[in-house]
Design an enzyme around this catalytic site. Structure first.
Site, PDB file in Angstrom:
ATOM      1  N   THR A   1       0.811  -1.204   0.000  1.00  0.00           N
ATOM      2  CA  THR A   1       0.000   0.000   0.000  1.00  0.00           C
ATOM      3  C   THR A   1       0.852   1.265   0.000  1.00  0.00           C
ATOM      4  O   THR A   1       0.346   2.344  -0.275  1.00  0.00           O
ATOM      5  CB  THR A   1      -0.884  -0.010   1.254  1.00  0.00           C
ATOM      6  OG1 THR A   1      -0.085  -0.524   2.339  1.00  0.00           O
ATOM      7  CG2 THR A   1      -2.061  -0.933   1.071  1.00  0.00           C
TER       8      THR A   1
ATOM      9  N   PRO B   1       0.193  11.053  -4.691  1.00  0.00           N
ATOM     10  CA  PRO B   1      -0.623  10.696  -5.860  1.00  0.00           C
ATOM     11  C   PRO B   1      -0.115   9.455  -6.592  1.00  0.00           C
ATOM     12  O   PRO B   1      -0.904   8.678  -7.126  1.00  0.00           O
ATOM     13  CB  PRO B   1      -0.513  11.937  -6.758  1.00  0.00           C
ATOM     14  CG  PRO B   1      -0.229  13.056  -5.819  1.00  0.00           C
ATOM     15  CD  PRO B   1       0.609  12.466  -4.717  1.00  0.00           C
ATOM     16  N   LYS B   2       1.194   9.241  -6.583  1.00  0.00           N
ATOM     17  CA  LYS B   2       1.754   8.083  -7.291  1.00  0.00           C
ATOM     18  C   LYS B   2       1.265   6.776  -6.667  1.00  0.00           C
ATOM     19  O   LYS B   2       0.725   5.914  -7.361  1.00  0.00           O
ATOM     20  CB  LYS B   2       3.287   8.170  -7.203  1.00  0.00           C
ATOM     21  CG  LYS B   2       4.047   7.525  -8.356  1.00  0.00           C
ATOM     22  CD  LYS B   2       5.527   7.511  -8.052  1.00  0.00           C
ATOM     23  CE  LYS B   2       6.413   8.421  -8.871  1.00  0.00           C
ATOM     24  NZ  LYS B   2       6.381   8.353 -10.290  1.00  0.00           N
TER      25      LYS B   2
ATOM     26  N   GLU C   1      -9.387   0.031  -0.335  1.00  0.00           N
ATOM     27  CA  GLU C   1     -10.587  -0.732  -0.692  1.00  0.00           C
ATOM     28  C   GLU C   1     -11.399  -0.057  -1.794  1.00  0.00           C
ATOM     29  O   GLU C   1     -11.968  -0.729  -2.649  1.00  0.00           O
ATOM     30  CB  GLU C   1     -11.528  -0.908   0.520  1.00  0.00           C
ATOM     31  CG  GLU C   1     -10.887  -0.897   1.886  1.00  0.00           C
ATOM     32  CD  GLU C   1     -10.235  -2.200   2.280  1.00  0.00           C
ATOM     33  OE1 GLU C   1     -10.645  -3.246   1.763  1.00  0.00           O
ATOM     34  OE2 GLU C   1      -9.296  -2.161   3.108  1.00  0.00           O
TER      35      GLU C   1
END
Lengths: 168, 329, 738
Positions: free
Chosen positions: C470, C632-633, C705
């Protein structure tokens, strides 16, 4: 009762990342297990052990294969390149750097296989359309789903004419 | 896996001799992509492996009659991307590239491809009955999951389907399998006679004899480079086995059919072809109507087992589609 | 106070990137302590009954085999006064490996072979013969066992409101439909693995374990072996994907620890891919939805009921139907959720648990209602836009869903959609457009963190959290670097070790929010410490200055226009080598007055081959309102990954369990299809601006999610638009659309 035989070992010489290594292993040891369990080259990953995911991809004589589906004993006298052999010292292979730049991985487990597959693809000089790239890369599953970013890497490498591996 | 012995054969005679002299079960290993898979699942349990990659079977050469001989240990990738194969037998090239993954094609050999075994779930799972794996134990697929199973030529003992793409194209091309063995020496087996229907011996899948080695696959001169199509219908657009695949090849004189070949994959225990039905369409017009009638005849007698019922209409539609694409080429 | 660098919100390369692309990041099975031996698990071949005998003799004779553990010889200590629960155990009693001869499900681990090499263990496993007495085939099919459905030990969904049944009867437009989702398996690329070393002298374990939270494994092993938690150290630096499967300890952990203690040797146990189908999974679920609307498209009633499978030993539950009371404004709502206990292993949370299931049904139903009322599907959602959470009767902390709808529609070209099915063709392909709304709760948990700043200028921040791909390593480093105004290269973030400050299990998309808040807090405490220390030695500069006036930048602190003082000098001046602070962070009280959710709008284009029925998804637009985007990446990666999951869920994923033996017949990656490269084409991710000062101090909502939610419904809706056929049973394989 039949007494099971001793798992026989056989001596082998493999050429991995430019170095010759000697092994004494059971004949049915796959190249993948030889790398991971006997040579501590753990960059090559075991994802399924059945040729269904591509995490174990390595290059043999410049072509990418599933190392789980070949015996180490079948790969003597060949040049084996694993993820550990792609960077030149501190300098990453352009494909490795592009994987970081495009965030072409998340958990990182399929990444060495994806990178070796990309390098193999560049060696093959195939993958000249988006459809072909996606099809030819489909042997490498990324459960995190980084496909869209991996695609960007391959596309960029193709556009730049990046070399895969120089020794084929 | 088994506690196996491993040797590398230096030449063909040596390989065959080794195979005949060993005690216990012997397997030749080329790419290993199916054999090692099955060994790890303990479906195949050989005692000895003989590596045949050093035999001089890794070439693609022209034959005297203008065809092409594909060496048994040439990889699927090298075959599919071979210039002559691409140009003269594009149907074969296309079918081979629709199979498996790049990695697997870089390993799998032509000989091994012909010997790959079914993907039937029950064949792979040693805890369930399977006549193919354990003759006499029963067929779990008959009343189990049979979405990927055969609709033609099956028997009450086995409804497994053959998974190869390459073999489907070879069937359409009328290829010949070259084998050699200790008893009968060199012999050629037409591709349509190479694989068997299950009958009551589903564990015997080919007409290859014990200890015989595939040395090559011969393609005849005619390669249908102008009008051909290979359509593979599957549950995932890449890296999945065929539910139904169709290899279609035509020769046309204007709109008239002068030769037509249709081989089906994923629907039977072997690549499915009916040359006698094809011949009825020689001299007929290459029209949708005729293609539909032909498809109907090719699928005649097909039986569904529940999950795979959809294959019957699907196969018909796919035949028509493949023929249509072939004439539009 | 002002932080001088600008890392939060900036696209940043992963700090662990080099390790991952060079093969140097160590995953669990790659730890090889000295004298390591290898364990190989044998699994049950029946679903229900008992083991009558296990013949170990042959296998034990194989040289190199150390021991074979079964229920008959497992050390008694794992049975007496042992507690097998973990923090996420649902009601019931957790599975106990090798406890007795009973078989509870097919695939149950029943023996462990330990040998000197992996090859020997695997070989010997083939020599062990097991005999069973089968009770019956077991009940494994959800649809065939609906009469077993129960509310017992099942949390109630949101309270009903109004009278949904009457409103449904009285409405002009209504739809009623049943949706089915099969079992799905997480299948992270890294198989579950544990390497356990028992230290006899210290009476302690050192364990490498694949887990989404080290404290979970620590507590589990401590409970089984009756040890103080401190005697169990669990390390888990890199997780090769988990998606919820690592929220609870899996059986290989028990086996590695048990064998290590019994044999007094380090033991490694790695699952095979087939064994990855022998524990938790997304539960099969049958849902019934009834919706009604007035002439204008205003919803007059929503009824949603779900039947979800669980095991016979635990009541696993997830939030499936509550979303239907939340997403749209409606006065008459009735929700119901029941569990059907089966002879299977307990299901587990799997990416967007409950949400991806419930919203699949609701958002397909909304499309069906749009067709029924003749209103554009996007318009229908706008008509019924919920301005507040009616389930809880609370305002949203922020909700920029309207912006998502608008931006997605613009980017996608929604106005080009042809409402009439089968009216858009390209060659042999039928083209369809579909959309859906996505939602996920923005949660925050208690979390701790520690920060150490050295006199050499290096900052180490740590928390016992996880990075399952993540980007935890990266975003936590960014937050710390920004807060202290130092370069990213001088920051190290440590995680995955039970000796570190405790963090929640990584799940629920709450790590950025929970651990991120703790990291922010610990860094602001560090700022205060630096300020106080600087003020002590530089009284002239700091006189009458408040921390609010301080600037932390370039590794230096300054106040007003004063000279900047490097942190390293402050630490040295105090005669210290480093300064250290540790904090516990908790959600703010104010948060409970609001409902906190992230939202999305998914639009997809599908192509269906008219002859073969083969489906492709050439284009997906996913517009996200997820609060502050920290990186953002990596954020975009979370969403494209979720979309790939959504495509697989829609078109491919299905665990095929044979009802005659309770066995998963496609327990491999060749026949259990997940999305591959060829499935995923163009994906556009849009992050809409969303300011949220309530959700947590960072304003970030979490994205793990949300990306999957709604994707399968959007695909179903697009398939209807393409073909005129409504497919309500996942996965949408070609035979269902032909």
């Amino acid at each position: 009762m039949e007494v099971p035989k001793h798992p026989e070992t056989i001596p082998l010489e493999l050429n991995i990342n430019g170095e010759t290594v000697e092994l004494d292993i059971s004949a049915w040891t796959t190249l993948l297990d030889a790398l991971r369990e006997h040579l501590q080259l753990t960059g090559t990953k075991k994802g399924c052990d059945h040729g269904q995911c591509g995490a174990c991809t390595v290059l043999v004589n410049g072509k990418h294969i599933n190392s789980c589906f070949t015996l180490a004993a079948m790969q003597t006298n060949k040049e084996i390149t694993t993820i550990e052999g792609l960077a030149n010292g501190e300098n990453l292979h352009p494909v490795q750097d592009a994987f970081i730049e495009h965030d072409a991985f998340q958990c990182g487990y399929c990444t060495p296989g994806q990178i070796c597959a990309t390098v193999g693809l560049l060696n093959m000089k195939k993958g000249n359309t988006p459809e072909e790239i996606r099809d030819l890369m489909s042997g490498n599953i990324c459960r995190c789903g980084a496909y869209a970013n991996i695609y960007k890497v391959v596309e960029e490498m193709k556009e730049k004419g990046t070399e895969g591996t120089t020794s084929i | 896996m088994n506690n196996i012995s491993f040797t590398r054969a230096e030449n063909i005679e040596g390989a065959i001799k080794k195979a005949n002299n060993k005690q216990g079960k012997v397997k030749f290993i080329g790419g290993g992509t199916n054999l090692l898979d099955l060994m790890k699942y303990r479906v195949e349990n050989p005692d000895h492996l003989i590596d045949i990659n050093e035999l001089k079977l890794s070439k693609i050469e022209s034959t005297e009659v203008g065809g092409l001989l594909l060496g048994a240990t040439v990889t699927n990738a090298d075959t599919a991307y071979h210039e002559e194969v691409e140009q003269r037998y594009p149907l074969l090239s296309k079918a081979m590239l629709a199979a498996a993954s790049t990695q697997l094609r870089n390993m799998a050999t032509n000989g091994g491809n012909l010997l790959q075994r079914t993907r039937c779930y029950y064949f792979y799972d040693t805890s369930t009955p399977c006549n193919k794996r354990e003759p006499g134990s029963g067929c779990s697929a008959l009343e189990g999951f049979n979405r990927i199973h055969a609709i033609l030529g099956e028997s009450e003992h086995c409804i497994a389907s053959h998974p190869s793409d390459m073999a489907v194209a070879l069937a359409a091309l009328d290829a010949t399998v070259k084998v050699t063995g200790e008893e009968e020496g060199h012999r050629s087996i037409p591709i349509l006679e190479f694989h068997r229907l299950p009958g009551d011996t589903p564990h015997i899948e080919t007409n290859l004899k014990d200890g015989e080695l595939i040395t090559g696959i011969e393609l005849p001169k005619k390669g249908f480079p102008e009008h051909y199509a290979y359509i593979k219908v599957r549950d995932r657009p890449s890296y999945a086995f065929a539910l139904v695949s169709v290899a279609a090849a035509l020769e046309l004189d204007g709109e008239e059919i002068t030769d037509i070949r249709i081989a089906l994959g994923g629907v039977a225990h072997k690549p499915w072809r009916k040359p006698e039905v094809e011949k009825e369409y020689y001299g007929k017009k290459a029209s949708r109507e005729n293609f539909e009638a032909l498809a109907e005849k090719l699928i005649e007698g097909a039986t569904g087992y529940g999950d795979n019922d959809f294959k019957i209409p699907l196969a018909k539609k796919t035949i028509v589609r493949a023929l249509t694409e072939a004439i539009e080429k | 106070m002002i932080a001088g660098t600008n890392y939060i919100g900036k696209s940043t390369r992963r700090v662990d990137g080099i390790k991952k692309v060079t093969g140097q990041a160590p995953y669990i099975a790659e730890f090889n302590p000295a004298d390591l031996v290898h364990g190989y698990v044998i699994n049950s071949r029946i679903a229900k009954g008992k083991i009558t005998s296990i013949h170990r003799e042959k296998a034990l004779k194989v040289p190199g085999v150390r021991e074979i553990f079964t229920h008959e010889n497992v050390p008694l200590e794992v049975k007496i006064d042992s507690d097998y629960t973990d923090p996420l155990s649902p009601p019931g009693s957790p599975f106990r490996p090798l406890y007795d001869d009973k078989i509870l499900y097919n695939g149950q681990p029943i023996a462990l072979i330990v040998a000197d090499t992996f090859e020997t263990a695997a070989f010997a496993a083939g020599l062990v013969e097991v005999e069973y007495e089968e009770e019956d085939h077991g009940e494994v099919d959800l649809k065939k066992n609906l009469e077993q459905a129960t509310h017992e030990d099942v949390p109630d969904p949101a309270e009903p409101r109004g009278n949904a049944e009457d409103a449904f009867e009285d409405s002009e437009s209504k739809i009623e439909a049943e949706y089915y989702q099969p079992r799905e398996y997480h299948n992270p690329m890294e198989p579950f693995a544990s390497v356990a070393s028992w230290n006899e002298e210290e009476g302690s374990f050192s364990i490498y374990d694949k887990i989404q939270g080290v404290s979970s494994s620590q507590g589990y092993i401590a409970g089984i072996f009756n040890l103080e938690k401190e005697k169990v150290r669990v390390i888990s630096p890199f997780i090769g994907g988990a998606f919820g499967s690592g929220l609870r300890p899996q059986y290989q952990l028990f086996f590695a620890a048990m064998a290590s203690k019994a044999l007094k040797l380090p033991v490694k146990v790695v699952m095979t891919r087939t064994q990855m189908f022998t524990f938790g999974h997304r539960p099969a679920c049958l849902q019934r939805v009834k919706l009604s609307a007035d002439k204008t498209g205003k919803l007059t009633s929503i009824q949603h009921e779900a039947f979800s499978e669980t095991s016979k030993f635990e009541k696993f539950n997830e939030t499936i139907v509550d979303w239907s009371g939340l997403m749209y404004e409606c006065e008459n709502v009735k929700l119901d959720y029941q569990l059907v206990p089966l002879d299977v292993y307990t299901p587990m949370d799997m990416r967007a648990p409950g949400g991806s299931t419930g919203i699949f049904a609701l958002e397909c139903a909304m499309d069906e209602l749009a067709i029924e009322t003749g209103i554009d599907p996007l318009e229908l959602r706008l008509i019924n836009y919920a301005e507040k959470d009616q389930n809880e009767n609370k305002p949203f902390s922020s909700k920029e869903l309207k912006a998502c709808y608008q931006r997605a529609a613009e980017k996608f070209g929604w106005q080009n959609r042809k409402p009439e099915p089968r009216s858009n063709k390209q060659g042999n392909k039928l083209v369809g457009y579909g959309m859906a709304t996505g939602v996920w709760e923005a949660m925050q948990q208690k979390s701790s963190a520690k920060a150490i700043l050295t006199a050499g200028g290096k900052l180490t921040v740590s928390s016992g959290t996880a990075d399952i791909g993540t980007g935890t390593y990266t975003i936590m480093s960014q937050i710390a670097a920004e807060m202290l105004g130092i370069s990213l290269e001088n920051v190290e973030f440590k995680l995955g070790d039970s000796t570190l400050p405790e963090a929640p299990i990584e799940g629920g998309s709450w790590t950025a929010s929970s651990v991120g808040s703790a990291v922010k807090l610990v860094c602001s405490k560090l700022q205060e410490t630096i300020f106080a220390m600087a003020a002590q030695t530089n009284t002239d500069i700091f006189e009458n200055k408040l921390i609010e006036n301080a600037v932390f930048s370039n590794g230096e602190i300054s106040v007003g226009n004063s000279t900047a003082i490097p942190y390293v000098e402050i630490i040295k001046a105090a005669g210290k080598k480093s300064i250290e602070v540790e904090v516990n962070s908790e959600p703010e009280d104010d948060r409970s007055n609001y409902s906190c959710y992230s939202h999305s709008c998914v639009m997809v284009e599908v192509h269906v081959d008219e002859d073969t029925g083969m489906i492709s998804v050439p284009r997906v637009v996913n517009a996200i309102a997820g609060g502050k985007i920290l990186n953002p990446k990596t954020a975009e990666s979370q969403i494209i990954g979720g979309v790939a999951w959504g495509i697989g869920m829609a078109l491919e994923e299905e665990g095929m369990m044979d009802s005659r033996n309770g066995r998963i017949m496609n327990a491999n990656l060749a026949e259990y299809h997940v999305a591959v490269h060829a499935d995923v084409q163009e994906i556009d991710v849009i992050f809409v601006e969303e300011q949220d000062d309530i959700v947590n101090p960072l304003g970030a909502k979490g994205l793990g999610e949300l990306g999957i939610v709604g994707v399968a419904s959007a695909i179903s809706n697009a398939l209807y638009n393409a073909t005129g056929k409504r497919v309500r049973e996942l996965p949408f394989t070609l035979d269902k659309v032909l």
